[in-house]
Design a protein around this motif. Structure first.
Motif, PDB file in Angstrom:
ATOM      1  N   ASP A  22       0.823  -1.219   0.000  1.00  0.00           N
ATOM      2  CA  ASP A  22       0.000   0.000   0.000  1.00  0.00           C
ATOM      3  C   ASP A  22       0.855   1.266   0.000  1.00  0.00           C
ATOM      4  OD1 ASP A  22      -2.837  -1.282   0.512  1.00  0.00           O
ATOM      5  OD2 ASP A  22      -1.475  -2.214   1.936  1.00  0.00           O
ATOM      6  N   VAL A  23       1.795   1.325  -0.934  1.00  0.00           N
ATOM      7  CA  VAL A  23       2.622   2.527  -1.041  1.00  0.00           C
ATOM      8  C   VAL A  23       1.857   3.672  -1.718  1.00  0.00           C
ATOM      9  CG1 VAL A  23       4.819   1.321  -0.946  1.00  0.00           C
ATOM     10  CG2 VAL A  23       3.718   1.651  -3.161  1.00  0.00           C
ATOM     11  N   HIS A  24       0.843   3.348  -2.526  1.00  0.00           N
ATOM     12  CA  HIS A  24      -0.070   4.338  -3.103  1.00  0.00           C
ATOM     13  C   HIS A  24       0.677   5.536  -3.715  1.00  0.00           C
ATOM     14  CE1 HIS A  24      -3.831   2.564  -1.590  1.00  0.00           C
ATOM     15  NE2 HIS A  24      -3.126   2.216  -0.518  1.00  0.00           N
ATOM     16  N   VAL A  25       1.589   5.240  -4.623  1.00  0.00           N
ATOM     17  CA  VAL A  25       2.393   6.305  -5.233  1.00  0.00           C
ATOM     18  C   VAL A  25       1.507   7.235  -6.068  1.00  0.00           C
ATOM     19  CG1 VAL A  25       4.209   6.762  -6.931  1.00  0.00           C
ATOM     20  CG2 VAL A  25       4.528   4.994  -5.186  1.00  0.00           C
ATOM     21  N   ARG A  26       1.728   8.533  -5.900  1.00  0.00           N
ATOM     22  CA  ARG A  26       0.967   9.569  -6.621  1.00  0.00           C
ATOM     23  C   ARG A  26       1.870  10.304  -7.599  1.00  0.00           C
ATOM     24  NH1 ARG A  26      -2.058  12.226  -1.300  1.00  0.00           N
ATOM     25  NH2 ARG A  26      -3.173  10.330  -0.667  1.00  0.00           N
ATOM     26  N   GLU A  27       1.250  11.059  -8.485  1.00  0.00           N
ATOM     27  CA  GLU A  27       2.025  11.833  -9.472  1.00  0.00           C
ATOM     28  C   GLU A  27       2.912  12.875  -8.805  1.00  0.00           C
ATOM     29  OE1 GLU A  27       0.300  13.203 -13.191  1.00  0.00           O
ATOM     30  OE2 GLU A  27      -1.466  11.951 -12.813  1.00  0.00           O
ATOM     31  N   THR A  28       2.538  13.279  -7.601  1.00  0.00           N
ATOM     32  CA  THR A  28       3.310  14.305  -6.883  1.00  0.00           C
ATOM     33  C   THR A  28       4.456  13.707  -6.064  1.00  0.00           C
ATOM     34  OG1 THR A  28       1.716  14.182  -5.063  1.00  0.00           O
ATOM     35  CG2 THR A  28       1.355  15.890  -6.735  1.00  0.00           C
ATOM     36  N   LYS A  69       7.320  12.397  -6.999  1.00  0.00           N
ATOM     37  CA  LYS A  69       8.637  12.361  -7.627  1.00  0.00           C
ATOM     38  C   LYS A  69       9.718  12.733  -6.608  1.00  0.00           C
ATOM     39  CE  LYS A  69      11.220  13.951 -11.654  1.00  0.00           C
ATOM     40  NZ  LYS A  69      11.193  14.766 -12.905  1.00  0.00           N
ATOM     41  N   GLY A  70      10.697  11.855  -6.433  1.00  0.00           N
ATOM     42  CA  GLY A  70      11.786  12.077  -5.493  1.00  0.00           C
ATOM     43  C   GLY A  70      11.495  11.641  -4.069  1.00  0.00           C
ATOM     44  N   LYS A  71      10.232  11.310  -3.774  1.00  0.00           N
ATOM     45  CA  LYS A  71       9.849  10.970  -2.401  1.00  0.00           C
ATOM     46  C   LYS A  71      10.396   9.623  -1.961  1.00  0.00           C
ATOM     47  CE  LYS A  71       5.723   9.987   0.400  1.00  0.00           C
ATOM     48  NZ  LYS A  71       4.237   9.992   0.442  1.00  0.00           N
ATOM     49  N   TRP A  72      10.535   8.675  -2.874  1.00  0.00           N
ATOM     50  CA  TRP A  72      10.854   7.298  -2.514  1.00  0.00           C
ATOM     51  C   TRP A  72      12.308   6.918  -2.766  1.00  0.00           C
ATOM     52  CZ3 TRP A  72       7.443   4.327   0.073  1.00  0.00           C
ATOM     53  CH2 TRP A  72       6.107   4.763   0.106  1.00  0.00           C
ATOM     54  N   GLU A 102       1.232   7.497 -12.405  1.00  0.00           N
ATOM     55  CA  GLU A 102       1.689   7.109 -11.065  1.00  0.00           C
ATOM     56  C   GLU A 102       2.663   5.932 -11.161  1.00  0.00           C
ATOM     57  OE1 GLU A 102      -2.445   8.364  -8.728  1.00  0.00           O
ATOM     58  OE2 GLU A 102      -2.123   6.293  -9.379  1.00  0.00           O
ATOM     59  N   ALA A 103       2.336   4.990 -12.049  1.00  0.00           N
ATOM     60  CA  ALA A 103       3.222   3.841 -12.248  1.00  0.00           C
ATOM     61  C   ALA A 103       4.581   4.288 -12.780  1.00  0.00           C
ATOM     62  CB  ALA A 103       2.579   2.839 -13.195  1.00  0.00           C
ATOM     63  N   GLN A 104       4.575   5.291 -13.653  1.00  0.00           N
ATOM     64  CA  GLN A 104       5.832   5.783 -14.205  1.00  0.00           C
ATOM     65  C   GLN A 104       6.691   6.446 -13.121  1.00  0.00           C
ATOM     66  OE1 GLN A 104       6.972   5.249 -17.500  1.00  0.00           O
ATOM     67  NE2 GLN A 104       8.820   5.807 -16.376  1.00  0.00           N
ATOM     68  N   LEU A 151      12.059   3.423  -8.439  1.00  0.00           N
ATOM     69  CA  LEU A 151      12.614   2.091  -8.215  1.00  0.00           C
ATOM     70  C   LEU A 151      14.005   1.917  -8.819  1.00  0.00           C
ATOM     71  CD1 LEU A 151       9.489  -0.211  -8.643  1.00  0.00           C
ATOM     72  CD2 LEU A 151      10.973  -0.108  -6.632  1.00  0.00           C
ATOM     73  N   LYS A 152      14.425   2.843  -9.656  1.00  0.00           N
ATOM     74  CA  LYS A 152      15.784   2.771 -10.208  1.00  0.00           C
ATOM     75  C   LYS A 152      16.830   2.927  -9.110  1.00  0.00           C
ATOM     76  CE  LYS A 152      14.325   4.387 -14.763  1.00  0.00           C
ATOM     77  NZ  LYS A 152      14.298   5.520 -15.715  1.00  0.00           N
ATOM     78  N   ALA A 153      16.412   3.462  -7.962  1.00  0.00           N
ATOM     79  CA  ALA A 153      17.324   3.599  -6.818  1.00  0.00           C
ATOM     80  C   ALA A 153      17.461   2.288  -6.051  1.00  0.00           C
ATOM     81  CB  ALA A 153      16.824   4.696  -5.876  1.00  0.00           C
ATOM     82  N   CYS A 154      16.631   1.313  -6.378  1.00  0.00           N
ATOM     83  CA  CYS A 154      16.648   0.031  -5.676  1.00  0.00           C
ATOM     84  C   CYS A 154      17.624  -0.915  -6.375  1.00  0.00           C
ATOM     85  CB  CYS A 154      15.243  -0.574  -5.663  1.00  0.00           C
ATOM     86  SG  CYS A 154      14.993  -1.815  -4.388  1.00  0.00           S
ATOM     87  N   THR A 155      18.633  -1.363  -5.654  1.00  0.00           N
ATOM     88  CA  THR A 155      19.669  -2.199  -6.253  1.00  0.00           C
ATOM     89  C   THR A 155      19.505  -3.677  -5.929  1.00  0.00           C
ATOM     90  OG1 THR A 155      21.110  -1.752  -4.362  1.00  0.00           O
ATOM     91  CG2 THR A 155      21.333  -0.307  -6.276  1.00  0.00           C
TER      92      THR A 155
END
Length: 254
Positions: free
Chosen positions: A23-29, A31-34, A62-64, A70-74
């Motif tokens: 339930d991370v519920h990512v929103r368009e706003t 960007k940079g939060k995660w 939102e998926a984008q 997720l590119k920060a996840c190694t």
């Protein structure tokens, strides 16, 4: 299992550290939060599970945003979709956007990572134990129950495939809806039929899964188990924060 603020960054054991959130519920706003979140999880764990409701309104934008974060996840990421991801009927597009060499969206499929077998489905509602809805009455009711039956069958087949191809492998189930009532306690009882189904617990027990993770019930309970003792974890972000986790992810060492 410790609060993630106390986890060592270096894994000195032979155990696989599985981080999980839902339930991370990512929103368009967002960007940079995660970005920092995914960097931290990558230091503390070997695999990350995201158990549905990846997006807030089921929108591809939102998926984008999540894809970019997720590119920060190694470390390898395993996801299932949740009900929010189906809201606009764009769930196939959401899956396509997020799926990559490092991000695996499971929908009745399985994957082996670091010697652990993961099987994933969204799951569905239908109620628990003696209060499960039955295949009786109007067509709409039968269709509702059939959806839960189908999701349980998809899970069973994915777990069976893991067994057939990897004898003796340890198995983890990744869900969005709960397989037990214990981890939805705290939610109003009148909505239990929409939070999960005991039909999902049957394949967990038959295939001797060592643990199952889910979300969806934001006001539920973090830990529970099936009748035969399979551990079940509700890793909804809201619950983890309420439990005092400094960052909303739970770690299980296997």
């Amino acid at each position: 299992m410790e609060n993630n603020s106390q986890q060592n960054e270096t894994n000195t054991s032979n155990k696989v550290r599985i981080a999980a959130v839902a339930d991370v519920h990512v929103r368009e706003t967002d960007k940079g939060k995660w970005t920092d979140y995914f960097k931290e999880v990558s230091r503390k764990a070997d695999v990350l599970l995201i158990c549905g409701d990846l997006t807030d309104t089921g929108d591809e934008m939102e998926a984008q945003i999540l894809c970019d974060e997720l590119k920060a996840c190694t470390i390898p990421v395993i996801c299932v979709l949740g009900n929010h991801d189906f809201e606009k009927g764009r769930h196939k597009l959401i899956r396509k956007i997020l799926q990559s060499d490092n991000v695996h969206i499971l929908d009745g499929e399985c994957i082996v990572i670091k010697g652990i077998g993961f099987a994933g489905v969204k799951g569905f509602g239908g109620g628990f134990d003696n209060h499960m809805l039955s295949m009786f009455g109007e067509g709409a009711m039968k269709a509702f129950v059939q959806e839960a039956v189908d999701e349980a069958l998809h899970l069973e087949r994915a777990l069976a495939r893991l067994e057939q191809e990897n004898e003796g492998i340890k198995k983890i189930a990744v869900l969005h809806y709960s397989p037990v009532s214990e981890t939805v306690r705290g939610e109003p009882e009148v909505i239990y039929p929409f939070l999960g189904s005991s039909r999902l617990a049957e394949p967990l027990e038959r295939k001797k899964v060592i643990a199952a993770f889910h979300g969806h019930a934001h006001a539920g309970k973090m830990e529970g188990k099936t009748a035969n003792g399979v551990k079940v974890y509700n890793v909804a972000k809201h619950i983890l924060l309420k439990e005092g986790y400094t960052q909303p992810y739970f770690i299980l060492e296997v």
